[in-house]
Structures are given as C-alpha cells and as structure tokens.
Design a protein around this motif. Structure first.
Motif, PDB file in Angstrom:
ATOM      1  N   PRO A 315     -10.741  22.337  -0.313  1.00  0.00           N
ATOM      2  CA  PRO A 315     -10.362  23.031  -1.425  1.00  0.00           C
ATOM      3  C   PRO A 315      -9.111  22.331  -2.213  1.00  0.00           C
ATOM      4  CG  PRO A 315     -10.502  24.578   0.162  1.00  0.00           C
ATOM      5  CD  PRO A 315     -10.481  23.355   1.008  1.00  0.00           C
ATOM      6  N   GLY A 316      -9.358  21.969  -3.592  1.00  0.00           N
ATOM      7  CA  GLY A 316      -8.682  21.271  -4.464  1.00  0.00           C
ATOM      8  C   GLY A 316      -8.802  19.894  -4.597  1.00  0.00           C
ATOM      9  N   VAL A 317      -9.689  19.286  -3.618  1.00  0.00           N
ATOM     10  CA  VAL A 317      -9.995  17.816  -3.716  1.00  0.00           C
ATOM     11  C   VAL A 317     -11.133  17.452  -4.693  1.00  0.00           C
ATOM     12  CG1 VAL A 317     -10.488  15.950  -2.392  1.00  0.00           C
ATOM     13  CG2 VAL A 317      -9.072  17.605  -1.496  1.00  0.00           C
ATOM     14  N   ARG A 318     -10.845  16.704  -5.681  1.00  0.00           N
ATOM     15  CA  ARG A 318     -11.694  16.335  -6.554  1.00  0.00           C
ATOM     16  C   ARG A 318     -12.636  15.159  -6.214  1.00  0.00           C
ATOM     17  NH1 ARG A 318     -10.565  16.702 -12.989  1.00  0.00           N
ATOM     18  NH2 ARG A 318     -10.289  18.958 -12.331  1.00  0.00           N
ATOM     19  N   GLU A 319     -11.975  14.197  -5.895  1.00  0.00           N
ATOM     20  CA  GLU A 319     -12.476  12.865  -5.385  1.00  0.00           C
ATOM     21  C   GLU A 319     -11.434  12.211  -4.403  1.00  0.00           C
ATOM     22  OE1 GLU A 319     -14.011  10.351  -8.796  1.00  0.00           O
ATOM     23  OE2 GLU A 319     -12.401  11.339  -9.789  1.00  0.00           O
ATOM     24  N   ALA A 320     -12.290  11.358  -3.483  1.00  0.00           N
ATOM     25  CA  ALA A 320     -11.342  10.569  -2.525  1.00  0.00           C
ATOM     26  C   ALA A 320     -12.198   9.360  -2.160  1.00  0.00           C
ATOM     27  CB  ALA A 320     -11.694  11.466  -1.116  1.00  0.00           C
ATOM     28  N   CYS A 321     -11.115   8.526  -1.806  1.00  0.00           N
ATOM     29  CA  CYS A 321     -11.654   7.064  -1.566  1.00  0.00           C
ATOM     30  C   CYS A 321     -11.023   6.673  -0.145  1.00  0.00           C
ATOM     31  CB  CYS A 321     -11.509   6.197  -2.512  1.00  0.00           C
ATOM     32  SG  CYS A 321     -12.213   4.209  -2.202  1.00  0.00           S
ATOM     33  N   VAL A 322     -11.707   6.174   0.763  1.00  0.00           N
ATOM     34  CA  VAL A 322     -11.047   5.933   2.219  1.00  0.00           C
ATOM     35  C   VAL A 322     -11.136   4.407   2.266  1.00  0.00           C
ATOM     36  CG1 VAL A 322     -11.120   6.185   4.719  1.00  0.00           C
ATOM     37  CG2 VAL A 322     -11.019   8.194   3.058  1.00  0.00           C
ATOM     38  N   LEU A 323     -10.017   3.694   2.921  1.00  0.00           N
ATOM     39  CA  LEU A 323     -10.152   2.388   2.983  1.00  0.00           C
ATOM     40  C   LEU A 323      -8.914   1.847   4.088  1.00  0.00           C
ATOM     41  CD1 LEU A 323      -8.334   0.336   0.227  1.00  0.00           C
ATOM     42  CD2 LEU A 323      -8.677   2.835   0.153  1.00  0.00           C
ATOM     43  N   GLY A 324      -9.314   0.620   4.662  1.00  0.00           N
ATOM     44  CA  GLY A 324      -8.435   0.077   5.627  1.00  0.00           C
ATOM     45  C   GLY A 324      -7.499  -0.876   4.961  1.00  0.00           C
ATOM     46  N   VAL A 325      -6.473  -0.635   5.376  1.00  0.00           N
ATOM     47  CA  VAL A 325      -5.269  -1.766   4.785  1.00  0.00           C
ATOM     48  C   VAL A 325      -4.631  -2.236   6.008  1.00  0.00           C
ATOM     49  CG1 VAL A 325      -4.765  -0.400   2.583  1.00  0.00           C
ATOM     50  CG2 VAL A 325      -3.372  -0.051   4.729  1.00  0.00           C
ATOM     51  N   GLU A 326      -4.273  -3.532   6.120  1.00  0.00           N
ATOM     52  CA  GLU A 326      -3.658  -4.346   7.097  1.00  0.00           C
ATOM     53  C   GLU A 326      -2.447  -3.438   7.675  1.00  0.00           C
ATOM     54  OE1 GLU A 326      -3.022  -8.329   6.319  1.00  0.00           O
ATOM     55  OE2 GLU A 326      -4.720  -8.864   5.702  1.00  0.00           O
ATOM     56  N   ASP A 327      -2.429  -3.503   8.999  1.00  0.00           N
ATOM     57  CA  ASP A 327      -1.174  -2.781   9.821  1.00  0.00           C
ATOM     58  C   ASP A 327      -1.024  -3.472  10.816  1.00  0.00           C
ATOM     59  OD1 ASP A 327       0.217   0.001   9.792  1.00  0.00           O
ATOM     60  OD2 ASP A 327      -0.537  -0.553  11.875  1.00  0.00           O
ATOM     61  N   PRO A 328       0.437  -3.761  11.177  1.00  0.00           N
ATOM     62  CA  PRO A 328       0.759  -4.523  12.361  1.00  0.00           C
ATOM     63  C   PRO A 328       0.397  -3.895  13.678  1.00  0.00           C
ATOM     64  CG  PRO A 328       2.662  -3.741  10.915  1.00  0.00           C
ATOM     65  CD  PRO A 328       1.515  -3.434  10.325  1.00  0.00           C
ATOM     66  N   GLU A 329       0.451  -2.555  13.715  1.00  0.00           N
ATOM     67  CA  GLU A 329       0.351  -1.963  15.068  1.00  0.00           C
ATOM     68  C   GLU A 329      -1.435  -1.694  15.236  1.00  0.00           C
ATOM     69  OE1 GLU A 329       1.333   2.246  17.216  1.00  0.00           O
ATOM     70  OE2 GLU A 329       2.282   1.822  15.086  1.00  0.00           O
ATOM     71  N   TRP A 330      -2.010  -1.206  14.195  1.00  0.00           N
ATOM     72  CA  TRP A 330      -3.522  -0.901  14.194  1.00  0.00           C
ATOM     73  C   TRP A 330      -4.299  -2.006  13.909  1.00  0.00           C
ATOM     74  CZ3 TRP A 330      -4.022   3.578  16.821  1.00  0.00           C
ATOM     75  CH2 TRP A 330      -2.772   4.682  16.666  1.00  0.00           C
ATOM     76  N   GLY A 331      -4.029  -2.967  13.470  1.00  0.00           N
ATOM     77  CA  GLY A 331      -4.704  -4.097  12.767  1.00  0.00           C
ATOM     78  C   GLY A 331      -5.238  -3.749  11.438  1.00  0.00           C
ATOM     79  N   ALA A 388      -6.776  -1.161  -2.675  1.00  0.00           N
ATOM     80  CA  ALA A 388      -6.178  -1.684  -1.552  1.00  0.00           C
ATOM     81  C   ALA A 388      -4.869  -2.302  -1.744  1.00  0.00           C
ATOM     82  CB  ALA A 388      -7.020  -2.566  -0.723  1.00  0.00           C
ATOM     83  N   GLU A 389      -5.002  -2.898  -2.938  1.00  0.00           N
ATOM     84  CA  GLU A 389      -3.827  -3.514  -3.583  1.00  0.00           C
ATOM     85  C   GLU A 389      -2.551  -2.435  -4.051  1.00  0.00           C
ATOM     86  OE1 GLU A 389      -4.768  -6.139  -6.779  1.00  0.00           O
ATOM     87  OE2 GLU A 389      -5.829  -7.235  -5.654  1.00  0.00           O
ATOM     88  N   GLN A 390      -3.035  -1.590  -4.614  1.00  0.00           N
ATOM     89  CA  GLN A 390      -2.175  -0.394  -4.972  1.00  0.00           C
ATOM     90  C   GLN A 390      -1.412   0.243  -3.726  1.00  0.00           C
ATOM     91  OE1 GLN A 390      -4.296   2.325  -7.765  1.00  0.00           O
ATOM     92  NE2 GLN A 390      -2.428   3.839  -7.674  1.00  0.00           N
ATOM     93  N   LEU A 391      -2.136   0.755  -2.676  1.00  0.00           N
ATOM     94  CA  LEU A 391      -1.793   1.348  -1.497  1.00  0.00           C
ATOM     95  C   LEU A 391      -0.989   0.396  -0.488  1.00  0.00           C
ATOM     96  CD1 LEU A 391      -5.002   3.542  -0.956  1.00  0.00           C
ATOM     97  CD2 LEU A 391      -2.796   4.375  -2.256  1.00  0.00           C
ATOM     98  N   THR A 392      -0.990  -1.012  -0.723  1.00  0.00           N
ATOM     99  CA  THR A 392      -0.409  -1.809   0.246  1.00  0.00           C
ATOM    100  C   THR A 392       1.124  -2.010  -0.395  1.00  0.00           C
ATOM    101  OG1 THR A 392      -1.680  -3.603  -0.381  1.00  0.00           O
ATOM    102  CG2 THR A 392      -2.201  -2.686   1.644  1.00  0.00           C
TER     103      THR A 392
END
Length: 393
Positions: A315-331, A388-392
C-alpha cells in the motif's frame, strides 16, 4: 535523388505531428522509397548523433529485393551505445497482422507513445494496414490525462474496434487522475501495455477499473510486442535455456539484424537472444528481467524484477526500481528507489519486511530511497544507470 536503398533520417514530430510521417511510412512499407531511420524531431542533437552513427547506404546483407528493409529503429538496449535494428517490411506486416488477429481484427488506433520508437511506429503501421485513420494525443505539454481524453473522444467515434498502446507510467497517471481520461480509456477494446515491466498492482488496478489491458513483451528486434499476456502471438516461438533461463525468440516478425554488425551473435541461428531471463508459470511466459541486471550480493544472485513486484504490491507504493550498487562488504548491495503515492506515509522497514517474507534475506534491500519520480529512458523504461549514480552519491 538519393539512391532508393539509402537509409534516410525521418524526423518524427511529437504528439499529433507524428501523423505527418504516414505517407513516408507507407512508401517504406511498400518498398517505394528509401529505408527510413525514425528520429525525434524535437531532439536535434540526439537525432544527429543517430544519423552520424547509422546513416548512409545500406550494406550488403542489410537489404533484400524481395523484402526490402523499411525501417532502422535506433535502440541503445541496456548499453547506451546506439544500434540500428533492421526491420524489413515483412517483419512489420507480420507483427501488425498477428496483433490484429490476437485482438479480434483490424481497428482504429490512437497514438499515445513516441512514434520514433518501435511501439509508436507499430501503432501507425497497424493503422495503415487496417486502412483506418489513426489519431494522436497532443503531448506538447507532456502526457496529460485531459489531452488523452480529448484525443480518445475523437478516436472512439469510429465503428471499428478501438485500440491504443501505453507504457506503465502513462497508465498509472490515467488511473491516478481518474475522471475523463480514465473514462475514455475504458472505451478501448484493447490497451496494449509495454515498454517496461508492469507492476502487478498496477495491472490489477487497471483491470478492476474496467480497462481492457493486454500486457506485451517484445522489443525493436521483434518489431514490437510478440508475447501478449504471457502467450506468444501465433507467429512467435519462445525458447528458454532452463527455467528460469535466457529467453530466445523467433518468427517472421524478427529483424534482419543490426546495422553495420554483420553476423551479430544475438541473431545467430535464426533466433534472437533477448538478454532477458524468464520462466513459464501456468503455461505463460513470466519475464524476470535482464540477465545483466541480476545482482550478486554476498554470493547470492537476486533478480530485481521479483523484488520490484513485491514492493509495488505494498500500500502506498506507486513505482519501484531495484538495482545493485557497489558495496565493500557485499560486493553489490540491493537498493530500491520507490515512488510513493502523494498522501502515503511509507515505512521503509515495513517494505523491507515484506520483501524478506516473500523472497528471503538476500533479496531484501539494504537501502530504500523515496523519490518523486523515477528517471526514464526510451519509451518509459527506468534509467538504471542514472539511478545507480544517484543512489551511490
């Protein structure tokens, strides 16, 4: 006069001006003129970039006397590098005719998506082959429900079946706005929905609202949608290398190949390798997203699309986009960009809990960013690189 088999740019105006290209498109389908490279008339710098990369005489193997190349559709795919998809007249006709057979016969079409992309071009091709006069939505101020309603009122006056094509963001706007735009949308016998993955919650809302939505899967390389509501058109064959596995497509709607790329591996053996992953669920093709979008996090592989589906069901979610960003612990770390409904008060922890319950810990986003809107590319796909640029940052 240029050689008839030159590839000539076709500037396509936005909105209602796109109908001005119908005579040139008819000649291209009939093989009476040059092959055409549709470009956006209102984006001259991008148009020139495409003309520079793709223009000029067609090369050996890029044309055929018995089935001339009508259009070269520019697509960046997921790489950002322009490629030209060589579409013969036969492929465009086969796709359009198969669409009409699936929908219930030739009809009148309303153009609501840009006609320099394959989805918009095919709206015009279908109308030409049906012998009907297409209408177009005025998008001079962007896609607006009131402009859609005005154009739809004109389109719905004919006695033919009525069809249109939208991307999910357009459908979402019409549903959220309600009123005349949604009322007009209910008048169409079929609303083709493609260009990007359709959130199940959005599809359910549309169907519950009385909109005759047909989801489509396809691309420029298949002359547009070739799998409708998970079921291949009668000209389309689908092959999976395992389940889930890479999707391959073949049939008479297939493109001749790529411009300036003889023997492209993507078209080897008469099949097009889409780069998408899929599986059959209850006999219908379920597309799980791009193989190169799969996130490897802590040694686990996570496909973004199932995570996006869980998020958009909340409920309350209109759109979503999921992606991977570089992370030193998780890759790579799973992160999500979510566009909430204006009045929603979303709890990021509750969203994460919903994903964890359905898909497990590996698929659970490490971070959820709330955005006013998703950056888009092409006809309506989320721009994952920009995100990805925005979220990193």
């Amino acid at each position: 006069m240029p050689n008839a088999r030159d590839l000539q740019p076709l500037p396509v105006p936005p909105g209602t001006g796109a109908l001005d290209v119908l005579p040139a498109l008819r000649r291209a389908l009939d093989g009476d003129g040059p092959a055409l490279l549709p470009v956006a008339a209102d984006a001259p710098e991008e148009a020139q970039r495409l003309v520079t990369a793709l223009g000029g005489p067609l090369n050996p193997g890029e044309d055929a006397e018995d089935d001339p190349t009508s259009l070269v559709i520019a697509t960046s795919g997921s790489t950002g590098t322009p490629k030209g998809v060589l579409l013969p007249a036969g492929s465009l006709r086969a796709s359009a005719e198969a669409t009409h057979r699936r929908l219930g016969g030739p009809g009148s079409w309303l153009l609501a998506v840009p006609a320099h992309h394959v989805a918009g071009v095919q709206v015009l091709v279908r109308a030409l082959l049906a012998g009907t006069t297409p209408r177009a939505v005025d998008t001079s101020a962007g896609f607006r429900p009131d402009a859609f309603a005005a154009a739809a009122r004109e389109a719905l006056t004919s006695n033919d079946p009525h069809y249109t094509a939208l991307v999910p963001t357009q459908l979402s706007r019409l549903l959220n706005d309600g009123g005349e735009g949604l009322s007009a949308l209910r008048g169409f016998d079929a609303v083709l929905l493609g260009g990007a993955a359709t959130p199940p919650a959005l599809l359910a809302r549309a169907l519950d609202s009385g909109v005759a939505v047909t989801t489509t899967y396809g691309m420029s390389e298949t002359a547009g949608g070739c799998v409708y509501d998970g079921v291949p058109l009668d000209i389309t064959e689908v092959d999976l290398d395992g389940e889930p596995g890479p999707i391959r497509l073949t049939g008479p709607m297939l493109a001749r190949g790529y411009r300036n790329q003889p023997g492209a591996e993507a078209f080897a053996g008469g099949w097009f390798r889409t780069g998408d992953l899929g599986r059959f669920t209850d006999g219908r093709l379920e597309v799980l997203g791009r193989a190169d979008d799969v996130i490897t996090t802590g040694g686990e592989k996570v496909a973004p699309l199932p995570v996006e589906r869980v998020l958009t069901e909340q409920p309350g979610v209109r759109e979503a986009c999921v992606l991977g960003v570089e992370d030193p612990e998780w890759g790579q770390a799973v992160v999500a960009a979510v566009v909430p409904d204006p009045a929603a008060n979303l709890d990021a922890n509750a969203l994460r809990d919903a994903v964890r319950e359905r898909l497990g810990a590996a698929a659970t986003p490490k971070r959820i960013a709330l955005l006013d809107e998703l950056p888009l590319r092409g006809p309506g796909k989320p721009d994952r690189r920009a995100l990805a640029e925005q979220l990193t940052c």
